[in-house]
Design a protein around this motif. Structure first.
Motif, PDB file in Angstrom:
ATOM      1  N   SER A 439      -1.002   4.649  11.463  1.00 13.24           N
ATOM      2  CA  SER A 439      -2.001   3.777  12.359  1.00 13.24           C
ATOM      3  C   SER A 439      -3.063   3.072  11.335  1.00 13.24           C
ATOM      4  N   VAL A 440      -3.465   1.994  11.676  1.00  9.39           N
ATOM      5  CA  VAL A 440      -4.430   1.414  10.869  1.00  9.39           C
ATOM      6  C   VAL A 440      -5.820   2.154  10.753  1.00  9.39           C
ATOM      7  N   ASP A 441      -5.909   2.997  11.851  1.00  4.06           N
ATOM      8  CA  ASP A 441      -7.227   4.066  11.830  1.00  4.06           C
ATOM      9  C   ASP A 441      -7.053   4.898  10.562  1.00  4.06           C
ATOM     10  N   VAL A 442      -5.850   5.242  10.241  1.00  6.72           N
ATOM     11  CA  VAL A 442      -5.775   6.093   9.192  1.00  6.72           C
ATOM     12  C   VAL A 442      -5.663   5.409   7.621  1.00  6.72           C
ATOM     13  N   LEU A 443      -5.126   4.292   7.634  1.00  7.64           N
ATOM     14  CA  LEU A 443      -5.272   3.615   6.376  1.00  7.64           C
ATOM     15  C   LEU A 443      -4.894   1.934   6.825  1.00  7.64           C
ATOM     16  N   ASP A 444      -6.006   1.299   6.057  1.00 12.51           N
ATOM     17  CA  ASP A 444      -6.013  -0.076   6.685  1.00 12.51           C
ATOM     18  C   ASP A 444      -4.589  -0.929   6.119  1.00 12.51           C
ATOM     19  N   THR A 445      -4.388  -1.843   6.877  1.00  9.85           N
ATOM     20  CA  THR A 445      -2.995  -2.530   7.031  1.00  9.85           C
ATOM     21  C   THR A 445      -2.798  -3.235   5.641  1.00  9.85           C
ATOM     22  N   LEU A 474      12.582   5.774   2.763  1.00 11.84           N
ATOM     23  CA  LEU A 474      11.222   6.315   2.077  1.00 11.84           C
ATOM     24  C   LEU A 474      10.158   5.921   3.299  1.00 11.84           C
ATOM     25  N   GLU A 475       9.443   6.780   3.747  1.00 12.82           N
ATOM     26  CA  GLU A 475       8.483   6.437   4.815  1.00 12.82           C
ATOM     27  C   GLU A 475       7.139   6.822   4.382  1.00 12.82           C
ATOM     28  N   VAL A 476       6.214   5.925   4.534  1.00 19.07           N
ATOM     29  CA  VAL A 476       4.840   6.239   4.151  1.00 19.07           C
ATOM     30  C   VAL A 476       4.185   6.841   5.647  1.00 19.07           C
ATOM     31  N   VAL A 477       3.821   8.276   5.188  1.00 17.05           N
ATOM     32  CA  VAL A 477       3.446   9.203   6.229  1.00 17.05           C
ATOM     33  C   VAL A 477       2.025   9.633   6.151  1.00 17.05           C
ATOM     34  N   ALA A 478       1.473   9.230   4.996  1.00 20.08           N
ATOM     35  CA  ALA A 478      -0.014   9.321   4.987  1.00 20.08           C
ATOM     36  C   ALA A 478      -0.460   8.711   3.890  1.00 20.08           C
ATOM     37  N   GLY A 479      -1.618   8.266   3.948  1.00 19.25           N
ATOM     38  CA  GLY A 479      -2.561   7.641   2.722  1.00 19.25           C
ATOM     39  C   GLY A 479      -4.143   7.536   2.803  1.00 19.25           C
ATOM     40  N   ARG A 480      -4.690   7.249   1.730  1.00 15.61           N
ATOM     41  CA  ARG A 480      -6.030   7.562   1.802  1.00 15.61           C
ATOM     42  C   ARG A 480      -6.553   6.554   0.611  1.00 15.61           C
TER      43      ARG A 480
END
Length: 634
Positions: A439-445, A474-480
């Motif tokens: 979600s863009v709420d988790v990590l900006d586009t 390869l899936e991006v599942v989290a980011g900060r």
């Protein structure tokens, strides 16, 4: 005006160049027929091609107002060049040598045409040779490829009842019409061909110009030019080359809208638009959707790259199976040699130039002996540079058996990025797939797009032998990110480290390249072939015995097949034939042995770290991969 972009595909020596000449001659594109043996074929205009008598580089020629022809290499060493053209084809002519029938490489070509869903017409060549049986060949084609193959050689109007019965048998809708006594229209046949339910077949001789008129008629009458009207602007690149003046040429197909001189593609401006026919070209002010052209001015274009609304993933199935070290003159420094080879890599992306600092070695991936000789000649002609290659070694790959999540963190002072990548196994032959559902709420586009770029931009290597990874998602599942301190390069570091971190925890396996083979030997040698294939860890299927000869086929590791051609010649006293085609990768038959021989230590690979960098009391510190999960921030 949109054209039917038609490619010719064939196994080497099937007569592809002769067929191209015949088509060009019959449509009036050339006045005189060229010959391979006379070294004056219209499309084989490169000096190396003329000297060797084979097609090495794909070329285009305008046949008429409807058809643009793209001639492709037939030799297996240059099949990657052929595959790159498939992304722009609307139709294909698959050429079969009547004397040889379906060979291993021909099966590879059929498989590629199937996966790209390209409407196909088959031309069975050299029917003027003795002992060619049309009915037998048609039956073999139907059995080997598709029951939808229909002989169009003697196709006439409504009096050919058996022809229309064959046509009807390929499609339920057409069969219903036929059984109801209704006429099958040309448009309906055209639609069935477009849907790959019917594959027209023409028997003839390109050398004698027999069947050429019929081939052109079927292409003109029954093959649709796709409708591009209303498509948003887009184009797809299928080839990079250089002209005699050294200008970088980008060969592309416009898939929507119009491309004009001085238009911008990406961030680069198109200087010229050329329409080639052989080595000659005409300048154009604009190109409409459905046409191929060549442009100058682009430096960042690459085969498989798309612009605008065009679709394509740039993933190609045909890859070299061998790695060669490059031996170059001592007076040429390494950076210069790498620059020269990477210029060549733009035209031949399959060679994948790599430099190992650990071994101080430049390596390239090549298809075989003929390609090595051609590359040496190219470098001599262009740069007056004489090189050699070391002994070829097998190009392995690595994949995983179970899903795993890797964590990458990069936080030296005033930098910050953390990425979690889930690695999941895919079926053999799938390649790499990259996705992000965050979600863009988790990590900006913008950050997500940057991570995706970093996932795709590099050839990531495994932890068993340092070979490229494949067949996984390869899936991006989290980011900060940090509001102040995150820069683009931070996500590059964290993305690379996340992949390596995951691989260190994974159950990795080694994959090796395999050949599909077809071997024809005297019947008395059948047992020898079966025994040999078992020893070489291959499969073996008895196809047929006829006229005192047996045909067998199967798959066998490239590593165990070395010099087997010479053995076949010896034990069959020159009567046996062996055809090979690279056919992807499978689980390595001697995994432990290869891993031990390679002696790769992932912990010592400083170019590909699996650990992460964290920050404490204003200073960054390195955390080993097996402790990263204790420090991660998400």
């Amino acid at each position: 005006m949109a054209k039917l972009i038609t490619g010719i595909l064939a196994h080497v020596d099937a007569g592809k160049t002769t067929l191209s000449e015949a088509l060009l001659y019959k449509t009036g594109a050339i006045r005189n027929l060229g010959r391979v043996d006379s070294k004056n074929a219209f499309l084989d205009n490169n000096s190396i091609e003329r000297e060797r008598g084979i097609t090495i580089f794909s070329k285009q020629a305008v046949l008429n107002d409807k058809i643009t022809l793209i001639d492709t290499p037939g030799h297996v060493d240059f099949s990657a060049e052929m595959e790159r053209t498939l992304s722009v084809l609307d139709a294909a002519i698959l050429l079969i040598n009547a004397s040889d029938g379906i060979q291993s490489h021909t099966k590879t070509l059929w498989s590629l045409l199937t996966s790209h869903k390209i409407p196909t017409i088959i031309f069975v060549n050299k029917m003027d040779m003795p002992d060619t049986n049309r009915a037998d060949l048609l039956a073999r084609l139907k059995n080997g490829f598709s029951e939808g193959i229909v002989d169009f050689t003697d196709e006439t109007a409504a009096d050919a009842d058996s022809f229309y019965e064959e046509i009807a048998s390929c499609d339920d809708f057409l069969m219903e019409k036929y059984l109801n006594g209704e006429s099958i229209t040309s448009n309906e046949i055209c639609s069935a061909i477009s849907d790959r339910k019917i594959f027209p077949c023409i028997f003839g001789s390109a050398l004698k110009l027999d069947g050429i008129d019929k081939l052109l008629k079927v292409l003109n009458d029954y093959f649709k030019v796709p409708d591009y009207e209303g498509n948003d602007f887009g184009c797809i690149v299928y080839k990079i080359s250089k002209d005699k003046q050294g200008n970088r040429l980008t060969h592309l197909k416009v898939t929507g809208g119009i491309l004009k001189v001085k238009d911008t593609l990406g961030e680069e401006k198109v200087n010229e638009v050329r329409v080639y026919s052989g080595e000659k070209y005409e300048m154009a002010k604009e190109i409409s959707a459905g046409e191929v052209c060549t442009v100058t001015g682009l430096k960042e274009s690459a085969a498989g790259k798309t612009y605008g609304a065009a679709k394509g993933d740039g993933n190609y199935k045909i890859e070299p199976a061998l790695i060669y070290s490059v031996i170059y003159p001592s007076e040429i420094d390494t950076p210069k040699m790498l620059h020269i080879l990477r210029e060549l890599e733009e035209e031949l992306p399959e060679i994948k130039v790599e430099y190992s600092e650990q071994n101080s070695e430049i390596c390239v991936m090549l298809m075989g002996e003929v390609q090595t000789e051609v590359i040496k000649q190219l470098l001599l002609d262009r740069y007056n540079l004489s090189i050699d290659f070391g002994e070829g070694r097998i190009a392995y790959k690595e994949t995983i058996l179970e899903p795993v999540i890797g964590v990458g963190h990069y936080e030296p002072l005033r930098h910050y990025a953390e990425v979690h990548i889930k690695l999941s196994p895919l079926p053999l032959g799938s390649g790499l797939r990259f996705i992000s559902k965050l979600s863009v709420d988790v990590l900006d586009t913008n950050w997500q797009r940057l991570i995706m770029t970093h996932l795709k931009e590099k050839q990531h290597i495994g932890v068993l032998t340092g070979s490229p990874i494949t067949d996984m998602e390869l899936e991006v599942v989290a980011g900060r990110a940090h509001l102040k301190h995150t820069e683009g390069g931070d996500f590059r570091q964290s993305t690379y480290r996340a992949i390596r971190h995951g691989l260190m925890y994974s159950k990795s396996v080694l994959l090796e390249p395999v050949y599909s083979y077809e071997i024809v030997v005297p019947e008395v040698c059948t047992g020898r072939v079966m025994s040999d294939m078992e020893k070489m860890h291959g499969t073996c299927i008895l196809e047929e015995s006829k006229g005192g000869f047996t045909t067998l086929h199967g798959k066998v590791p490239v590593a165990t097949m070395k010099n087997y051609m010479n053995e076949v010649r010896a034990y069959t006293k020159g009567q046996g034939t062996l055809c090979l085609a690279l056919d992807g990768f499978q689980r390595c038959h001697n995994e432990s042995e290869v891993i031990n021989q390679r002696g790769y230590n992932p912990d010592a690979d400083l170019e590909n770290p699996a650990g992460s960098v964290f920050c404490s009391h204003g200073a960054g510190f390195l955390v080993k991969w097996d402790e990263v999960n204790n420090y991660k921030h998400i």
